[in-house]
Enzyme design. Structure first.
Site, PDB file in Angstrom:
ATOM      1  N   ALA A  13      -4.611   9.388  21.021  1.00 46.03           N
ATOM      2  CA  ALA A  13      -4.182   9.376  22.535  1.00 46.03           C
ATOM      3  C   ALA A  13      -4.771  10.799  23.084  1.00 46.03           C
ATOM      4  CB  ALA A  13      -2.793   9.114  22.960  1.00 46.03           C
ATOM      5  N   ASP A  38       0.809  -1.162   0.049  1.00 43.91           N
ATOM      6  CA  ASP A  38       0.190  -0.149  -0.065  1.00 43.91           C
ATOM      7  C   ASP A  38       0.794   1.251  -0.141  1.00 43.91           C
ATOM      8  OD1 ASP A  38      -2.338  -1.393  -0.043  1.00 43.91           O
ATOM      9  OD2 ASP A  38      -2.738  -1.266   2.131  1.00 43.91           O
TER      10      ASP A  38
END
EC number: 2.7.1.23
Length: 290
Positions: A210, A72
């Site tokens: 996060a 990819d």
């Protein structure tokens, strides 16, 4: 037909797949143009005698179809080179996952036959454009997968003030923020809890990395809306990664992200269905108890 070939330059063990591709195209009398860096790798490093009617650098090429052989990442590099040329890209997977490049080496011969029979479909994939005054980012400001804003060289979080069409959304206190296309929703964005979006959706996903809050979740917006980002950092700089290629920015740099005025055309075999790919490549819905 005229083909432009891109490939990675480190998978020496899988060179036989590249050799097979060139033989298949030569068998059909194709006109073959090859990225110079890839051609040098095949000839000099792998000692493969491959036919090339022409060599090209950067985006200085034209073709009826582009073939990316690799993973990819190789496909994303090919898409960056194709840009707004409107040339469809066929991805042959010799890497690991192969979500964009989803034709296996075993399917190569049959797929090339289908190309010559015009028995394939072309999907239009949206692209993101980054606008800012940083000259380094202006060189390649387009992303097929995602644009990620990330902290740099510090354990401290960054603050990302985010506005949508000029209206304040929120200020993320996080390690970063990922702005992803539907194509990119199964890449970096997915790994940090972003939603899976079907490729044809006219949407953009915004997913924090996060975040220091239980009340911040990914959000999906219309892809004709404009996103503005202002970043604050204790180190006074941050990273911007465009499809994995990163540059350092000063915190005074304002970033504007919107849908580009062109799309990338992705060649798909008729029986390659997105939901099938989710199950086979991502193990979607797999249950070890069954």
């Amino acid at each position: 037909m005229k083909f432009a070939i891109f490939g990675n330059t480190y998978q020496a063990k899988k060179s036989s797949h590249a050799a097979t591709l060139f033989k298949l195209l030569e068998k059909h009398g194709a006109e073959i143009c090859v990225c110079r860096e890839f051609h040098r790798f095949l000839k000099s490093d792998l000692k493969l005698n491959v036919k090339a009617d022409d060599l090209f650098d950067e985006n200085n090429f034209d073709a009826d179809m582009v073939i990316s052989i690799g993973g990819d990442g190789t496909f994303l590099k090919a898409a960056r080179r194709v840009g707004n040329k409107g040339i469809p890209i066929l991805g042959i997977n010799t890497g690991r996952l192969g979500f964009l490049a989803d034709v296996s080496p075993e399917e190569m011969e049959e797929t090339i036959e289908e190309v010559y029979q015009n028995h394939y479909t072309v999907e239009e994939r949206s692209v993101l454009q980054l606008l800012c005054d940083d000259k380094h980012l202006q060189n390649s400001p387009y992303a097929l997968n995602e644009i990620a804003i990330l902290k740099r060289d510090s354990s401290s979080m960054i603050s990302i003030r985010t506005a949508i069409n000029g209206a304040h959304l929120t200020t993320y206190q996080a390690d970063g923020l990922i702005i992803a296309t539907p194509t990119g929703s199964t890449a970096y964005s997915l790994s940090v809890g972003g939603p899976i979006i079907v490729p044809h959706s006219k949407t953009i996903a915004i997913t924090p990395v996060a975040p220091h809050s239980l009340n911040v979740r990914p959000i999906v917006i219309c892809d004709d809306w404009e996103i503005t980002l202002d970043v604050e950092s204790r180190s006074h700089n941050f990273l911007v990664a465009i499809d994995g290629s990163s540059e350092t920015c000063k915190e005074t740099t304002r970033l504007t992200i919107r849908r580009a005025d062109y799309s990338i055309k992705v060649v798909k075999r008729f029986y390659h269905i997105f939901f099938d790919t989710l199950r086979t490549k991502m193990m979607w819905g797999a249950d070890s108890r069954v």
